[in-house]
Design a protein around this motif. Structure first.
Motif, mmCIF file in Angstrom:
data_model
loop_
_atom_site.group_PDB
_atom_site.id
_atom_site.type_symbol
_atom_site.label_atom_id
_atom_site.label_comp_id
_atom_site.label_asym_id
_atom_site.label_seq_id
_atom_site.Cartn_x
_atom_site.Cartn_y
_atom_site.Cartn_z
ATOM 1 N N ASP A 99 7.080 -30.404 -9.687
ATOM 2 C CA ASP A 99 7.905 -30.112 -10.853
ATOM 3 C C ASP A 99 8.485 -28.708 -10.739
ATOM 4 O O ASP A 99 7.842 -27.794 -10.225
ATOM 5 N N THR A 100 9.721 -28.515 -11.224
ATOM 6 C CA THR A 100 10.377 -27.209 -11.112
ATOM 7 C C THR A 100 9.993 -26.265 -12.245
ATOM 8 O O THR A 100 10.234 -25.061 -12.149
ATOM 9 N N TRP A 104 4.299 -26.059 -14.883
ATOM 10 C CA TRP A 104 3.799 -27.361 -14.462
ATOM 11 C C TRP A 104 3.791 -27.531 -12.948
ATOM 12 O O TRP A 104 3.642 -28.636 -12.455
ATOM 13 N N GLN A 105 3.934 -26.447 -12.219
ATOM 14 C CA GLN A 105 3.917 -26.541 -10.771
ATOM 15 C C GLN A 105 2.493 -26.643 -10.235
ATOM 16 O O GLN A 105 1.549 -26.116 -10.826
ATOM 17 N N SER A 148 6.482 -29.646 -2.380
ATOM 18 C CA SER A 148 7.703 -28.868 -2.517
ATOM 19 C C SER A 148 8.355 -29.201 -3.854
ATOM 20 O O SER A 148 8.189 -30.304 -4.378
ATOM 21 N N THR A 149 9.099 -28.258 -4.423
ATOM 22 C CA THR A 149 9.860 -28.530 -5.643
ATOM 23 C C THR A 149 11.303 -28.883 -5.329
ATOM 24 O O THR A 149 12.081 -29.173 -6.241
ATOM 25 N N HIS A 190 6.177 -35.818 -9.328
ATOM 26 C CA HIS A 190 7.027 -37.009 -9.313
ATOM 27 C C HIS A 190 6.577 -37.869 -8.129
ATOM 28 O O HIS A 190 6.447 -37.373 -7.005
ATOM 29 N N LEU A 191 6.348 -39.155 -8.384
ATOM 30 C CA LEU A 191 5.848 -40.072 -7.362
ATOM 31 C C LEU A 191 6.883 -41.152 -7.072
ATOM 32 O O LEU A 191 7.637 -41.551 -7.960
ATOM 33 N N ASP A 192 6.880 -41.635 -5.819
ATOM 34 C CA ASP A 192 7.785 -42.735 -5.466
ATOM 35 C C ASP A 192 7.244 -43.438 -4.222
ATOM 36 O O ASP A 192 6.475 -42.860 -3.445
#
Length: 219
Positions: A99-100, A104-105, A148-149, A190-192
């Motif tokens: 997350d940027t 929340w990083q 990585s963001t 973020h997941l994918d």
């Protein structure tokens, strides 16, 4: 005949790599309000805070990714997949993006994304103990990739063998905030493209044994 065997082997390996067992692995099928991926179930650690959100930006592939965030605890999404048997060699991985938002990083030791795998038999009873692997973390001393963001990264690959009497495999993916004592900082990822496939080498060996046996019978 040798050419036929080699072509069949190549097809077998390609099929093994593409045979993803995960239901809705890229979170493309979403329903409910708010949207949540079909085939997945969410869980929040008791007494803790977790957030779940379908995202159209950023995505690694397709239309959606899925964001799992936690503060002073963990958020988890899981699914149980049937149709397995004992002695199957499997490999699991996914893609992640940090997350940027500074708060929340994944930037503290203890912040991580891990996966837990549980095996069940036909009676839905758990077999043995759960196994786990850290997929991403913020600790430079470990082998896990650091998120990585700005760039989607492939996680480490978790390879394992199903124990005897396995018919179901449950996968649990957790986003963990290592912060303690209620600090306002959290962890989000973020997941994918969650992937669970037969281990290609094992599939190839099994196929080769069958093909060689067939070749001998036809002589």
């Amino acid at each position: 005949m040798k050419k036929v065997i080699m072509l069949c082997m190549l097809g077998l390996i390609v099929s093994a790599v593409n045979a993803n067992f995960v239901v809705n692995p890229g979170f493309e099928d979403e329903s409910g309000e708010p949207l949540f991926p079909d085939g997945w179930t969410k869980y929040t650690e008791s007494g803790k805070t977790a957030y779940y959100a379908a995202k159209t930006d950023p995505v690694y592939d397709g239309t959606y990714s899925f964001k799992v965030a936690a503060r002073d605890g963990y958020g988890m999404m899981h699914q149980t997949i049937g149709g397995f048997s004992g002695g199957e060699s499997l490999s699991l991985w996914l893609y992640g993006l940090g997350d940027t938002n500074d708060d929340w990083q994944m930037d503290e030791v203890g912040d991580k994304v891990d996966v837990w795998v549980k095996f069940k038999d036909a009676a839905d009873a758990t077999i043995g103990s759960e196994i786990s692997m850290v997929l991403f973390d913020a600790d430079e001393t470990t082998d896990a990739p650091i998120l990585s963001t700005t760039e989607w990264l492939k996680s480490g690959v978790f390879s394992f063998v199903t124990p005897e009497n396995t018919t179901q495999v449950q996968i649990k993916i957790r986003s963990i905030d290592g912060t303690v004592n209620g600090n306002s900082d959290g962890t989000a990822v973020h997941l994918d493209n969650v992937t669970l496939v037969p281990e290609p080498a094992s599939m190839a060996l099994l196929g080769l044994g069958g093909l060689l046996g067939l070749a001998r019978r036809k002589r």
